[in-house]
Design an enzyme around this catalytic site. Structure first.
Site, PDB file in Angstrom:
ATOM      1  N   THR A  61       0.844  -1.193   0.000  1.00  0.00           N
ATOM      2  CA  THR A  61       0.000   0.000   0.000  1.00  0.00           C
ATOM      3  C   THR A  61       0.883   1.249   0.000  1.00  0.00           C
ATOM      4  O   THR A  61       2.103   1.155  -0.162  1.00  0.00           O
ATOM      5  CB  THR A  61      -1.038  -0.074   1.153  1.00  0.00           C
ATOM      6  N   LYS A  65       3.577   1.391  -3.952  1.00  0.00           N
ATOM      7  CA  LYS A  65       3.062   0.583  -5.070  1.00  0.00           C
ATOM      8  C   LYS A  65       3.917   0.707  -6.335  1.00  0.00           C
ATOM      9  O   LYS A  65       4.061  -0.251  -7.083  1.00  0.00           O
ATOM     10  CB  LYS A  65       1.610   0.960  -5.382  1.00  0.00           C
ATOM     11  N   ASP A 102      -6.535  -3.739  -7.335  1.00  0.00           N
ATOM     12  CA  ASP A 102      -7.429  -2.638  -6.957  1.00  0.00           C
ATOM     13  C   ASP A 102      -8.547  -2.439  -7.983  1.00  0.00           C
ATOM     14  O   ASP A 102      -9.713  -2.253  -7.625  1.00  0.00           O
ATOM     15  CB  ASP A 102      -6.643  -1.326  -6.821  1.00  0.00           C
ATOM     16  N   GLY A 129      -4.283  10.886  -9.099  1.00  0.00           N
ATOM     17  CA  GLY A 129      -3.139  10.339  -8.369  1.00  0.00           C
ATOM     18  C   GLY A 129      -3.086   8.822  -8.522  1.00  0.00           C
ATOM     19  O   GLY A 129      -3.680   8.247  -9.439  1.00  0.00           O
ATOM     20  N   GLY A 130      -2.380   8.194  -7.592  1.00  0.00           N
ATOM     21  CA  GLY A 130      -2.174   6.748  -7.664  1.00  0.00           C
ATOM     22  C   GLY A 130      -3.468   5.948  -7.614  1.00  0.00           C
ATOM     23  O   GLY A 130      -3.583   4.903  -8.256  1.00  0.00           O
ATOM     24  N   ALA A 131      -4.453   6.424  -6.876  1.00  0.00           N
ATOM     25  CA  ALA A 131      -5.713   5.666  -6.735  1.00  0.00           C
ATOM     26  C   ALA A 131      -6.407   5.533  -8.089  1.00  0.00           C
ATOM     27  O   ALA A 131      -6.866   4.446  -8.460  1.00  0.00           O
ATOM     28  CB  ALA A 131      -6.616   6.365  -5.718  1.00  0.00           C
ATOM     29  N   ASN A 151      -9.255  16.885 -12.504  1.00  0.00           N
ATOM     30  CA  ASN A 151      -8.318  17.056 -11.388  1.00  0.00           C
ATOM     31  C   ASN A 151      -8.026  18.525 -11.177  1.00  0.00           C
ATOM     32  O   ASN A 151      -8.069  19.326 -12.109  1.00  0.00           O
ATOM     33  CB  ASN A 151      -7.012  16.299 -11.657  1.00  0.00           C
ATOM     34  N   ARG A 152      -7.770  18.869  -9.893  1.00  0.00           N
ATOM     35  CA  ARG A 152      -7.395  20.235  -9.532  1.00  0.00           C
ATOM     36  C   ARG A 152      -6.178  20.655 -10.346  1.00  0.00           C
ATOM     37  O   ARG A 152      -6.152  21.730 -10.933  1.00  0.00           O
ATOM     38  CB  ARG A 152      -7.020  20.184  -8.035  1.00  0.00           C
ATOM     39  N   TYR A 217     -13.405   4.989   2.246  1.00  0.00           N
ATOM     40  CA  TYR A 217     -14.472   4.527   3.130  1.00  0.00           C
ATOM     41  C   TYR A 217     -14.144   5.049   4.513  1.00  0.00           C
ATOM     42  O   TYR A 217     -13.016   5.470   4.779  1.00  0.00           O
ATOM     43  CB  TYR A 217     -14.563   2.986   3.146  1.00  0.00           C
ATOM     44  N   GLY A 239     -16.061   2.806  -0.470  1.00  0.00           N
ATOM     45  CA  GLY A 239     -15.059   1.867  -0.962  1.00  0.00           C
ATOM     46  C   GLY A 239     -14.828   0.623  -0.116  1.00  0.00           C
ATOM     47  O   GLY A 239     -13.859  -0.109  -0.342  1.00  0.00           O
TER      48      GLY A 239
HETATM   49  P1  ATR Z   1      -3.326   8.752  -4.163  1.00  0.00           P
HETATM   50  O1  ATR Z   1      -2.114   7.958  -4.511  1.00  0.00           O
HETATM   51  O2  ATR Z   1      -4.061   8.283  -2.944  1.00  0.00           O
HETATM   52  O3  ATR Z   1      -4.246   8.950  -5.324  1.00  0.00           O
HETATM   53  P2  ATR Z   1      -2.130  11.322  -4.536  1.00  0.00           P
HETATM   54  O4  ATR Z   1      -1.292  10.810  -5.644  1.00  0.00           O
HETATM   55  O5  ATR Z   1      -1.524  12.241  -3.518  1.00  0.00           O
HETATM   56  O6  ATR Z   1      -2.745  10.152  -3.668  1.00  0.00           O
HETATM   57  O7  ATR Z   1      -3.425  11.988  -5.200  1.00  0.00           O
HETATM   58  C1  ATR Z   1      -4.386  12.628  -4.437  1.00  0.00           C
HETATM   59  C2  ATR Z   1      -5.455  13.135  -5.371  1.00  0.00           C
HETATM   60  O8  ATR Z   1      -6.471  13.822  -4.596  1.00  0.00           O
HETATM   61  C3  ATR Z   1      -4.967  14.124  -6.394  1.00  0.00           C
HETATM   62  O9  ATR Z   1      -5.719  13.987  -7.571  1.00  0.00           O
HETATM   63  C4  ATR Z   1      -5.257  15.463  -5.713  1.00  0.00           C
HETATM   64  O10 ATR Z   1      -5.401  16.556  -6.601  1.00  0.00           O
HETATM   65  P3  ATR Z   1      -4.059  17.335  -7.115  1.00  0.00           P
HETATM   66  O11 ATR Z   1      -3.376  16.404  -8.053  1.00  0.00           O
HETATM   67  O12 ATR Z   1      -4.599  18.549  -7.786  1.00  0.00           O
HETATM   68  O13 ATR Z   1      -3.271  17.647  -5.874  1.00  0.00           O
HETATM   69  C5  ATR Z   1      -6.584  15.149  -5.092  1.00  0.00           C
HETATM   70  N1  ATR Z   1      -6.978  16.039  -3.979  1.00  0.00           N
HETATM   71  C6  ATR Z   1      -6.487  16.064  -2.723  1.00  0.00           C
HETATM   72  N2  ATR Z   1      -7.135  16.981  -1.969  1.00  0.00           N
HETATM   73  C7  ATR Z   1      -8.062  17.573  -2.775  1.00  0.00           C
HETATM   74  C8  ATR Z   1      -9.054  18.586  -2.597  1.00  0.00           C
HETATM   75  N3  ATR Z   1      -9.219  19.206  -1.428  1.00  0.00           N
HETATM   76  N4  ATR Z   1      -9.844  18.896  -3.658  1.00  0.00           N
HETATM   77  C9  ATR Z   1      -9.684  18.284  -4.847  1.00  0.00           C
HETATM   78  N5  ATR Z   1      -8.763  17.318  -5.074  1.00  0.00           N
HETATM   79  C10 ATR Z   1      -7.967  16.952  -4.060  1.00  0.00           C
END
Ligand code: ATR
Length: 274
Positions: A61, A65, A102, A129-131, A151-152, A217, A239
């Site tokens: 995890t 990964k 996953d 992101g990774g998920a 995505n933001r 979840y 989830g």
């Molecule tokens: P993971 O591997 O769990 O996906 P990550 O790679 O850190 O973790 O990705 C987190 C995701 O949640 C990203 O898409 C992030 O957006 P950014 O790429 O713009 O940072 C998104 N995320 C986290 N907090 C957020 C928020 N408050 N509003 C919108 N998107 C958010």
């Protein structure tokens, strides 16, 4: 006693030991499943030692990964394409085999446990992101009509769209560009919910009878589930089922036996209440 573990950093919160203990009871397997909190710089050595000492299989995890993908001598198609591995085992020739369960877990929860549809649907994935990356191969294999990744930081969504380009229509956008569009299935893969937040989505983007799925979840309804209900989603699912289904697929890869998941999902929900 066959030994398994989940490797993460942090990992204390993981429900995997609970889930695999239920699978073991159910299938009469004698196994132990532990937690390994391993810092990134120690990951390679920890995996090597685990298998050298006779360990049978590992779940991987955050944040390991991608490193597990690099370490694998062989990768399943889904793991190969997502460049992320969440399940490792060592074959008889001592080769490390990497899978990613996953996406299968997500698809099985939506289509099997809940009776939903992905094929032919307009999908909106939130986050890049990774998920989201990890579940893309399995989602694409279901042949949705289209996948929009919002995505933001839109550059990360664009990079995913380039990486997974193929016959399915895909697009990357900012959240505010979604205004006026509609989707049949929304999947939240952001970590915004961990801060009690929901991505800044415009009103009215849910088609009639749209479903919403949160890969996260928690104890009760997640912020994204609450948003979905407020927007009139037909279903708003967390989830929990995905977590149990991905674990079941790992168990199957390691032991060749597919556990029943329904009772374990119920049991997991009960433990989350306490
Ligand atoms: P993971 O591997 O769990 O996906 P990550 O790679 O850190 O973790 O990705 C987190 C995701 O949640 C990203 O898409 C992030 O957006 P950014 O790429 O713009 O940072 C998104 N995320 C986290 N907090 C957020 C928020 N408050 N509003 C919108 N998107 C958010």
């Amino acid at each position: 006693m066959d030994r398994y573990a989940v490797v993460g950093h942090p990992v204390a919160h993981s429900k995997s030991p609970f889930i695999h203990a239920r699978f073991a009871e159910q299938t009469g397997a004698e196994l132990e499943y532990g937690l390994m909190d391993v810092a990134p710089e120690d990951f390679t050595q920890a995996v090597k030692s685990f298998f050298d000492e006779g360990g049978c299989g590992l779940n991987i995890t955050l944040p390991h990964k991608q490193r597990a993908w690099e370490l694998s001598d062989w990768r399943s198609d889904g793991a190969e394409r997502s460049e992320a591995v969440n399940t490792l085992f060592c074959d008889d020739d001592g080769r490390l085999r990497g899978h990613n369960t996953d996406g299968i877990g997500l698809v099985r929860d939506i289509t099997g446990n809940h009776g939903g549809r992905i094929k032919g649907q307009r999908l909106l994935l939130l986050g890049a992101g990774g998920a989201v990356r990890g579940v893309m191969p399995a989602l694409l294999a279901q042949k949705p009509a289209s996948i929009c990744i919002a995505n933001r930081t839109v550059e990360k969504a664009e990079s995913l769209v380039r990486h997974f380009a193929g016959p399915i229509a895909m697009q990357a956008t900012h959240y505010d560009e979604l205004a006026g569009r509609q989707f049949d299935l929304l999947i939240n893969g952001t970590s915004a919910g961990l801060d009690g937040k929901v991505p800044a989505l415009p009103e009215g983007i849910l088609a009639d009878s749209a479903w919403c799925y949160d890969m996260v979840y928690g104890r009760g309804q997640t912020p994204f589930q609450a948003w979905a209900m407020d927007q009139g989603a037909e279903q708003a699912i967390d989830g929990c089922g995905m977590l149990v289904e991905q674990a079941a697929q790992s168990f199957y890869i390691w032991r060749g036996v597919m556990p029943n998941t329904a009772g374990v999902i119920t049991a997991l929900r009960q433990t989350l209440q306490h």
